[in-house]
Design an enzyme around this catalytic site. Structure first.
Site, mmCIF file in Angstrom:
data_model
loop_
_atom_site.group_PDB
_atom_site.id
_atom_site.type_symbol
_atom_site.label_atom_id
_atom_site.label_comp_id
_atom_site.label_asym_id
_atom_site.label_seq_id
_atom_site.Cartn_x
_atom_site.Cartn_y
_atom_site.Cartn_z
ATOM 1 N N TYR A 175 -3.341 7.689 -4.486
ATOM 2 C CA TYR A 175 -3.979 8.829 -3.849
ATOM 3 C C TYR A 175 -3.232 9.139 -2.549
ATOM 4 C CZ TYR A 175 -7.287 12.082 -2.012
ATOM 5 O OH TYR A 175 -7.854 13.233 -1.530
ATOM 6 N N GLN A 215 -13.647 13.651 -6.216
ATOM 7 C CA GLN A 215 -13.481 14.073 -7.617
ATOM 8 C C GLN A 215 -12.133 13.613 -8.185
ATOM 9 O OE1 GLN A 215 -13.843 15.905 -4.919
ATOM 10 N NE2 GLN A 215 -12.581 17.749 -4.920
ATOM 11 N N ASN A 232 -10.166 10.120 3.200
ATOM 12 C CA ASN A 232 -11.303 10.304 4.108
ATOM 13 C C ASN A 232 -12.513 9.491 3.614
ATOM 14 O OD1 ASN A 232 -12.434 11.715 1.966
ATOM 15 N ND2 ASN A 232 -11.860 13.731 2.778
ATOM 16 N N SER A 278 -7.745 2.800 11.257
ATOM 17 C CA SER A 278 -6.495 2.153 11.639
ATOM 18 C C SER A 278 -6.609 1.526 13.037
ATOM 19 C CB SER A 278 -5.387 3.210 11.618
ATOM 20 O OG SER A 278 -4.124 2.607 11.584
ATOM 21 N N GLN A 331 -1.226 5.272 17.748
ATOM 22 C CA GLN A 331 -2.352 4.866 16.912
ATOM 23 C C GLN A 331 -3.530 5.801 17.134
ATOM 24 O OE1 GLN A 331 -1.655 2.468 14.869
ATOM 25 N NE2 GLN A 331 -3.557 2.859 13.800
ATOM 26 N N HIS A 373 -4.221 9.091 15.144
ATOM 27 C CA HIS A 373 -4.582 9.033 13.723
ATOM 28 C C HIS A 373 -6.013 9.464 13.468
ATOM 29 C CE1 HIS A 373 -1.330 7.521 11.347
ATOM 30 N NE2 HIS A 373 -1.120 6.478 12.099
ATOM 31 N N GLU A 428 -4.828 -4.816 12.331
ATOM 32 C CA GLU A 428 -3.914 -4.278 11.315
ATOM 33 C C GLU A 428 -2.467 -4.351 11.832
ATOM 34 O OE1 GLU A 428 -4.369 -0.095 10.938
ATOM 35 O OE2 GLU A 428 -3.381 0.035 8.986
ATOM 36 N N HIS A 429 -2.246 -3.769 13.017
ATOM 37 C CA HIS A 429 -0.927 -3.826 13.646
ATOM 38 C C HIS A 429 -1.022 -4.659 14.918
ATOM 39 C CE1 HIS A 429 -1.153 0.175 11.627
ATOM 40 N NE2 HIS A 429 0.018 -0.198 11.157
ATOM 41 N N ASP A 438 5.760 2.111 10.297
ATOM 42 C CA ASP A 438 4.945 3.141 9.644
ATOM 43 C C ASP A 438 5.800 3.958 8.675
ATOM 44 O OD1 ASP A 438 2.757 2.426 11.130
ATOM 45 O OD2 ASP A 438 2.944 4.048 12.600
ATOM 46 N N GLU A 485 -20.548 -32.835 -17.716
ATOM 47 C CA GLU A 485 -21.116 -31.516 -17.430
ATOM 48 C C GLU A 485 -22.115 -31.083 -18.501
ATOM 49 O OE1 GLU A 485 -18.198 -28.567 -16.350
ATOM 50 O OE2 GLU A 485 -17.408 -29.801 -14.704
ATOM 51 N N HIS A 539 -17.969 -28.047 -25.879
ATOM 52 C CA HIS A 539 -16.631 -28.261 -25.318
ATOM 53 C C HIS A 539 -16.079 -29.587 -25.836
ATOM 54 C CE1 HIS A 539 -17.606 -24.945 -22.674
ATOM 55 N NE2 HIS A 539 -16.439 -25.020 -22.085
#
Lengths: 375, 375
Positions: free
Chosen positions: A71, A133, A156, A182, A204, A207, A271-272, A305, A359, A364
């Site tokens: 995506y 969708q 989003n 982020s 950053q 964003h 993250e960074h 990036d 067990e 088995h």
């Protein structure tokens, strides 16, 4: 939803061919990024291990996930870098079908740089669709789109929620990693340049109003200098309203030592993580929780990036405690194999029978016992 | 909930010491399983890659997930094998804290074999607790239990739902893989022994009334023979009521060729795939979707369940299309690093600037531009 009426949501061969018309500078930039990402990810191909002992051979083999959906958000700008960061490892992994979904512009087109990057990666199945969708179409399939097994990429809140919902449904599709805003954490000592640090924090901040912006400083004078730089530099940005909202909940953490700074980083699991400190190499071994680490004053986060070659799809929101950045293995899974000779079976049978008894799993045990009497 | 009143839910050192009192056969069986699992998983340690070019060095390092929780179901029998399958890779990965939660017996004790296996694996933090409440305690911590980062292990529907809920919560804990009922698919040709095949199907059926039991046969006479064996063998099992419920929704799929059988397996993506066929080795490369594959007439699934060395925590319910069995990497994550020299920065800067422009991210570009003018 995208305010456009399409005859066909599938990108045609003609459209893909047109994508060659880029200016030289843009073409060269995309190619350089592609090559660097390709070269680093090529090294990530897993090497299967094999163990033979007492008539039993065990090994694992890696297989590409057959159908993957990428995506790529649209909106204001073509996210070429995200396409490269996902399609390159998918291609190296050997995925049979790499499907791209990205929302069209108002005129029904996909930006040329996106199509050019898709061409470079050998991706030809591209749908002009975005939002929840698009995730549903990828996860469940439609009359024209065959379903995929796993969905990657940012989006989003609707896209993120859709990815989570289809991942919980056994008939849906797996997702790459949990999403969150982020983040960057910069650890800076007196060797750092306050202007560089401020620029990195702003990169950053632009964003997302919810982006996590954290400066870990070793002295308060330095932190003040960064604040002055922030106030000055932010004026010149086009995305000033987003960046200033992010900075409103930004944090400055004052620490007494580099070790304390590392402790803060490990708890936050950013993250960074940027190490704008003189002795960066001395603390690398102590970093336990971080997605991607940038070492030294020249390692601007923007390098990673876009173009240095590491992946920019990185766990956020503390998930770096348990998740890794996207890579070739995100597009593969392993299968375990075992081959057992008659001798191997006889050698291990008593152990298996005893454990099955322990067990309370009769059947088995019986599946071993029934083979014992037969040659 | 477990019908027992405990003064302390923590297993004491005394209790752990008592665990040495096992009979020789049991002790030897657990040790053999431990050694085989250890030896195969030891080979799974990831080897980091490194790439240097044009003044930029990129690499990844693997780190153990610091705090992991292993849920070992209780109930009728001590699941020693599950403890070994999780604690051994956690130990090899180097997890700092390996926490075991397992429900106590009515007398407030944990079975000796479980404690013995925990001792073998060097696990000393064990809590007598089960159910959704144990998952909550692990994920969020309590006054006496420090929270963990990731939770592993099987459980009933309450445990499974609890694991999913805490994994969706950023303040909770990640989970190992989506859960579903256990499954076996046996592909059998005329070289197979119908009694062996029936025994293998029953070994799966005794786990769970919802277990997936699938026979893919190349001729119907063989399938009939397996049915006769099932009818006979099931009578002798203690868990006959569970097994017969599972068999009620079992499937026989008749195929015309081995290739067709592989196609069925790839679509189903079974947790366990047994190849009781003469030409098993010819089709291995075509198997795309399966968790763990057992090759030949002697490779009873029970061998892998207990002692051969492969992991028995395997994706079910079609998730083998995208997930792998548990292994050392399940207990680790990677961190990306990049170190950039001034020359390296200057070399890549134009590419990064162009791509940032293309994506309309000013501040990203500015973080590069500001470094350009400085030495």
């Amino acid at each position: 939803f995208d305010g456009v009426e399409l005859k066909n949501i599938s990108v045609s061969t003609d459209e893909l061919t047109l994508a060659d018309r880029l200016d030289d500078i843009t073409e060269s930039a995309i190619k350089t990024a592609y090559n660097n990402i390709y070269n680093f990810h090529k090294l990530q191909q897993p090497s299967p291990e094999k163990l033979e002992s007492n008539g039993i051979t065990l090994w694992r083999e890696y297989r590409a996930i057959e159908n993957v959906g990428l995506y790529i958000p649209g909106g204001s700008a073509p996210l070429v870098s995200t396409l490269l960061m996902l399609a390159v490892p998918a291609k190296i992994a050997g995925c049979k079908r790499i499907v791209v979904a990205t929302p069209p512009a108002k005129d029904g087109t996909i930006p040329n740089p996106i199509l050019y990057a898709a061409n470079l990666c050998g991706v030809t199945e591209i749908y002009k669709m975005g939002g929840a969708q698009a995730i549903a179409a990828l996860a469940y399939g439609t009359a024209t789109i065959k379903k995929v097994d796993k969905i990657f990429g940012p989006g989003n809140v609707y896209v993120t929620e859709a990815k989570q919902q289809v991942a919980r449904d056994v008939n849906g599709a797996a997702l790459d990693m949990p999403a969150g805003p982020s983040e960057v954490m910069v650890i800076a000592d007196s060797s750092a340049n306050p202007a560089f640090v401020a620029a990195d924090l702003l990169a950053q901040a632009e964003h997302d109003p919810n982006a996590g912006i954290v400066l870990v400083a070793l002295d308060s004078q330095f932190a003040d200098n960064v604040q002055k730089e922030l106030d000055e530099q932010i004026k010149h940005l086009s995305r000033v309203s987003i960046a200033s909202k992010a900075l409103e909940h930004g944090l400055v953490v004052l620490v007494n030592s580099l070790n304390e700074a590392v402790e803060v980083a490990n708890r936050y699991a950013p993250e960074h993580l940027m190490l704008e400190v003189a002795a960066a190499n001395e603390i690398l071994k102590d970093i336990q929780n971080a997605g991607s680490v940038f070492i030294g004053h020249w390692a601007s986060e923007a390098l990673g990036d876009y173009a240095s070659g590491t992946n920019h799809v990185i766990p956020t929101y503390g998930h770096a405690r348990t998740y890794s950045a996207a890579g070739v293995s995100s597009f593969m899974k392993s299968i375990s194999f075992q081959e057992v000779s008659h001798e191997g079976f006889l050698h291990i049978a008593p152990t298996v029978e005893r454990l099955a008894e322990l067990e309370g799993l009769d059947a088995h045990k019986a599946s071993v016992v029934i083979r014992r009497g037969t040659k």
